[in-house]
Enzyme design. Structure first.
Site, mmCIF file in Angstrom:
data_model
loop_
_atom_site.group_PDB
_atom_site.id
_atom_site.type_symbol
_atom_site.label_atom_id
_atom_site.label_comp_id
_atom_site.label_asym_id
_atom_site.label_seq_id
_atom_site.Cartn_x
_atom_site.Cartn_y
_atom_site.Cartn_z
ATOM 1 N N LYS A 4 0.851 -1.195 0.000
ATOM 2 C CA LYS A 4 0.000 0.000 0.000
ATOM 3 C C LYS A 4 0.878 1.233 0.000
ATOM 4 O O LYS A 4 1.767 1.386 0.843
ATOM 5 C CB LYS A 4 -0.896 0.011 1.252
ATOM 6 C CG LYS A 4 -1.898 1.167 1.267
ATOM 7 C CD LYS A 4 -3.117 0.801 0.438
ATOM 8 C CE LYS A 4 -4.073 1.993 0.297
ATOM 9 N NZ LYS A 4 -3.635 2.960 -0.736
ATOM 10 N N LYS A 12 5.296 3.757 8.551
ATOM 11 C CA LYS A 12 4.091 4.580 8.646
ATOM 12 C C LYS A 12 2.842 3.703 8.671
ATOM 13 O O LYS A 12 1.962 3.873 9.528
ATOM 14 C CB LYS A 12 4.025 5.541 7.454
ATOM 15 C CG LYS A 12 2.810 6.454 7.450
ATOM 16 C CD LYS A 12 2.665 7.214 6.148
ATOM 17 C CE LYS A 12 3.866 8.015 5.793
ATOM 18 N NZ LYS A 12 3.677 8.838 4.577
ATOM 19 N N THR A 26 -4.520 13.807 5.054
ATOM 20 C CA THR A 26 -3.126 13.981 5.458
ATOM 21 C C THR A 26 -2.948 15.310 6.181
ATOM 22 O O THR A 26 -2.340 15.378 7.257
ATOM 23 C CB THR A 26 -2.187 13.898 4.251
ATOM 24 O OG1 THR A 26 -2.430 12.684 3.543
ATOM 25 C CG2 THR A 26 -0.739 13.932 4.691
ATOM 26 N N GLN A 62 7.260 4.112 4.128
ATOM 27 C CA GLN A 62 5.861 3.695 4.166
ATOM 28 C C GLN A 62 5.681 2.440 5.017
ATOM 29 O O GLN A 62 4.632 2.242 5.630
ATOM 30 C CB GLN A 62 5.372 3.421 2.734
ATOM 31 C CG GLN A 62 3.860 3.364 2.584
ATOM 32 C CD GLN A 62 3.240 4.739 2.446
ATOM 33 O OE1 GLN A 62 3.815 5.618 1.823
ATOM 34 N NE2 GLN A 62 2.070 4.939 3.017
ATOM 35 N N LYS A 107 5.473 1.871 -3.172
ATOM 36 C CA LYS A 107 5.431 3.216 -3.743
ATOM 37 C C LYS A 107 5.721 3.090 -5.225
ATOM 38 O O LYS A 107 6.400 2.156 -5.672
ATOM 39 C CB LYS A 107 6.481 4.115 -3.088
ATOM 40 C CG LYS A 107 6.093 5.585 -3.075
ATOM 41 C CD LYS A 107 5.048 5.904 -2.008
ATOM 42 C CE LYS A 107 4.736 7.387 -1.984
ATOM 43 N NZ LYS A 107 3.769 7.725 -0.917
ATOM 44 N N ASN A 135 -2.634 19.425 -1.574
ATOM 45 C CA ASN A 135 -3.650 18.977 -0.624
ATOM 46 C C ASN A 135 -3.159 19.026 0.820
ATOM 47 O O ASN A 135 -3.860 19.503 1.715
ATOM 48 C CB ASN A 135 -4.070 17.538 -0.949
ATOM 49 C CG ASN A 135 -5.171 17.473 -1.985
ATOM 50 O OD1 ASN A 135 -5.593 18.493 -2.514
ATOM 51 N ND2 ASN A 135 -5.634 16.277 -2.281
ATOM 52 N N GLY A 140 -2.836 8.114 -4.491
ATOM 53 C CA GLY A 140 -2.223 9.298 -5.069
ATOM 54 C C GLY A 140 -1.038 9.779 -4.251
ATOM 55 O O GLY A 140 -0.787 9.343 -3.133
ATOM 56 N N ASP A 141 -0.291 10.703 -4.838
ATOM 57 C CA ASP A 141 0.829 11.365 -4.170
ATOM 58 C C ASP A 141 1.069 12.632 -4.974
ATOM 59 O O ASP A 141 0.166 13.102 -5.688
ATOM 60 C CB ASP A 141 2.067 10.444 -4.139
ATOM 61 C CG ASP A 141 3.155 10.921 -3.177
ATOM 62 O OD1 ASP A 141 3.074 10.581 -1.984
ATOM 63 O OD2 ASP A 141 4.084 11.640 -3.609
ATOM 64 N N SER A 147 -7.057 6.063 3.569
ATOM 65 C CA SER A 147 -7.066 5.137 2.436
ATOM 66 C C SER A 147 -7.470 3.742 2.906
ATOM 67 O O SER A 147 -8.227 3.037 2.236
ATOM 68 C CB SER A 147 -5.674 5.075 1.780
ATOM 69 O OG SER A 147 -5.452 6.187 0.949
#
Length: 450
Positions: free
Chosen positions: A94, A118, A213, A115, A130, A244, A169-170, A383
Site C-alpha cells: 500500500k 508509517k 493527510t 511507508q 510506492k 492537498n 495518489g501522491d 485510504s
C-alpha cells in the site's frame, strides 16, 4: 555477491554502498531509521538471526517499465514508470503513485521504506509500496494526462490487485489522475473493485480522503503540544507547500485558532504578516485546484499578502513549522533560522522534508521534530478506511471518518510517546515512531518464517 549481516552503522553503510549504489535518498532514509533501530535489534537475538532489518532494506520487488503515449500533437512521448513493493508482511502493498520529473528509483525506494513504518503505526493491515513515473502533469492538457495515465495503468495493472497491491495518489496524482487510472484498470481487468484509493465520492471514494493527510498533521500537532502543556490557539504557524497536504493543514489550523503565516510553491513563499484568513485560503484553493494557478498570482490580487520569490518560509517568525512540500526542503540553515526566530515544533507533513543535519540541529536546540511517518499517517489511514468501506459496500459519513482519523492519530502519538520517551522524560518522536513501527513488522516477519 555475499554481504554480511548488519550489526553496526558501518556495516549498514557498506551494505548500502555495495548493493544500493547511487541512491542518496534511500541511503538517507535507511540510515536515519537505523540509528534508532540498531540498539533495539542488538537486544533481541531473534531479530538479528532472522536478519529482519537486512530483509526490509531489500524490497520484495522492484518493477520498472516504459510508458509510451501520444501528446496533443500526435507525437510519441516516452516516460519511465516504477512500482516498488517493499513489504507485505502485515497486509497488501500500500502506497502512493508520484508523477514528477524528480521521480527515480532512489526516491521511490526511500518512500516505500518509510511507508513500511508509517503503515505499521496506523494499526491497519497494510504493507508498503510506492510507485510513479518521471512524467510532469504540469502544463499538460487533460487529454494528455488521460493518455499518459491509460498507458501507465496498462503496464501497472498486471502487478496490482485488491489483495496484492493497492496504489493511491501522491505528488502529481490527484483525483483527476486517479480517475483516469481507475477507468483504464476496469477496462483491462473487467473488475470494479477497490484496487485504487483516493477515488472521488461518486465512484467509491471516502469522505475526508483529500483532507486526511493535512488534517492528520494538525491532529498530531494538537497531541504534541498538549503533551507539553499547551495548545495551538493563537500560535504562529509557517506552512510550506500548496497541495492537498499544505492547504488542508492550513484549513485545520485556522479552524483551531492558530495563525497561518505562509504557504509556498516552487516559485517562492506567500507570506501573510497578520495571518492567512479563511477568505484568502478559499481564493488560494480555487487558484490551485480549479485554475492551476501559482501563489504569486494570488498575492497580486490581495495587497495584504506578500510573495517572496525563490524563498522558503523557514526564516519567518513562527512557533510551529509544517514542512508539507517535498523531501529535504528544510536544511541546517533553515533549522538555525527557525530556532533563532522562536520555533519550538517542526511537524512534518511531507515525507522526509528535513535533512539529517537540520534534524541534529533541532535536537541540539530543543526544537521538537515529529517525523512524517507519524505526523502524515492520516492520509494512508483514511485510504485504509476507504478500502473497508469499499469491501462493505457502505460509505461512511464525514463525521464518522473524521472521528476515526482523530482516534487513529491519537494512537500513533501514544506509540511515539511509549517508545520514544527518554530517562529525562523528553519524547524523541523520531525514535518512538521508528521503534514502534518496526516492532510490529518484525513480529509479523518472525511469525511467517524465512
Amino acid at each position: 555477491m555475499t554481504v554480511d549481516p548488519i550489526y553496526s552503522l558501518d556495516d549498514l553503510k557498506t551494505l548500502l554502498e555495495t548493493k544500493h549504489a547511487n541512491e542518496p535518498e534511500f541511503h538517507q532514509a535507511v540510515l536515519e531509521i537505523s540509528e534508532h533501530l540498531l540498539p533495539v535489534i542488538e537486544q533481541r537475538p531473534k531479530w538479528q538471526e532472522a536478519r529482519i532489518l537486512d530483509r526490509l532494506i531489500e524490497p520484495d520487488r522492484v518493477i520498472s517499465f516504459r510508458v509510451t503515449w501520444l501528446d496533443d500533437e500526435n507525437r510519441v512521448q516516452i516516460n519511465r514508470g516504477y512500482r516498488v513493493q517493499t513489504s507485505n508482511d502485515i497486509g497488501p502493498y500500500k502506497g502512493g503513485l508520484r508523477f514528477d520529473p524528480s521521480v527515480n528509483l532512489s526516491v521511490l525506494k526511500f518512500l516505500a521504506f518509510e511507508q513500511t513504518f508509517k503503515n505499521s503505526l496506523t494499526g491497519l493491515p497494510m504493507g508498503s509500496g510506492k510507485g510513479g513515473a518521471d512524467f510532469d502533469p504540469k502544463g499538460k492538457s487533460d487529454r494528455e494526462v488521460m493518455h499518459f495515465c491509460q498507458a501507465f495503468m496498462t503496464e501497472l495493472a498486471r502487478h496490482i490487485g485488491v489483495d496484492t497491491d493497492i496504489p493511491a495518489g501522491d505528488i502529481g496524482v490527484g483525483a483527476r489522475e486517479i480517475g483516469y487510472l481507475f477507468g483504464q484498470y476496469k477496462k483491462i481487468e473487467n473488475r470494479a473493485d477497490s484496487v485504487l484509493t483516493g477515488k472521488e465520492l461518486s465512484y467509491g471514494g471516502s469522505n475526508i480522503r483529500p483532507e486526511a493527510t493535512g488534517y492528520g498533521v494538525v491532529y498530531m500537532a494538537n497531541e504534541v503540544v498538549r503533551q507539553q502543556g499547551t495548545n495551538l490557539d493563537g500560535k504562529r504557524c509557517a506552512v510550506s507547500g500548496a497541495g492537498n497536504v499544505a492547504l488542508y493543514c492550513a484549513e485545520k489550523l485556522l479552524n483551531g485558532g492558530a495563525t497561518v503565516v505562509s504557504l509556498s510553491d516552487s516559485d517562492g513563499t506567500l507570506y501573510a504578516p497578520d495571518g492567512i484568513t479563511e477568505h484568502h485560503l478559499q481564493a488560494i484553493m480555487e487558484a490551485k485546484f480549479e485554475q492551476r494557478a501559482r501563489l504569486a498570482t494570488v498575492a497580486e490580487q490581495h495587497e495584504e499578502l506578500q510573495f517572496h520569490a525563490q524563498q522558503r518560509p523557514w526564516s519567518l517568525d513562527c512557533e510551529l513549522a509544517f514542512p508539507c512540500a517535498t523531501q529535504n526542503e528544510l536544511d541546517v540553515d533553515d533549522a538555525r533560522a527557525l530556532a533563532d526566530n522562536g520555533c519550538r515544533y517542526v511537524i512534518e507533513g511531507a515525507n522526509m522534508p528535513t535533512t539529517v543535519a537540520a534534524a541534529k540541529h533541532m535536537a541540539a536546540t530543543g526544537v521538537t521534530l515529529v517525523p512524517g511517518k507519524a505526523a502524515n499517517a492520516g492520509g494512508v489511514a483514511v485510504s485504509g478506511l476507504e478500502l473497508t468501506q469499499n469491501r462493505m459496500r457502505m460509505p461512511w459519513s464525514r463525521t464518522r471518518v473524521d472521528g476515526e482519523l482523530q482516534d487513529l492519530m491519537k494512537r500513533v502519538h501514544e506509540q511515539c510517546v511509549e517508545h520514544g520517551t527518554g530517562e529525562d522524560g523528553q519524547v524523541d518522536y523520531a525514535r518512538g515512531a521508528n521503534v514502534a513501527g518496526f516492532r510490529k513488522v518484525a513480529a509479523a516477519m518472525l511469525a511467517q518464517g524465512i
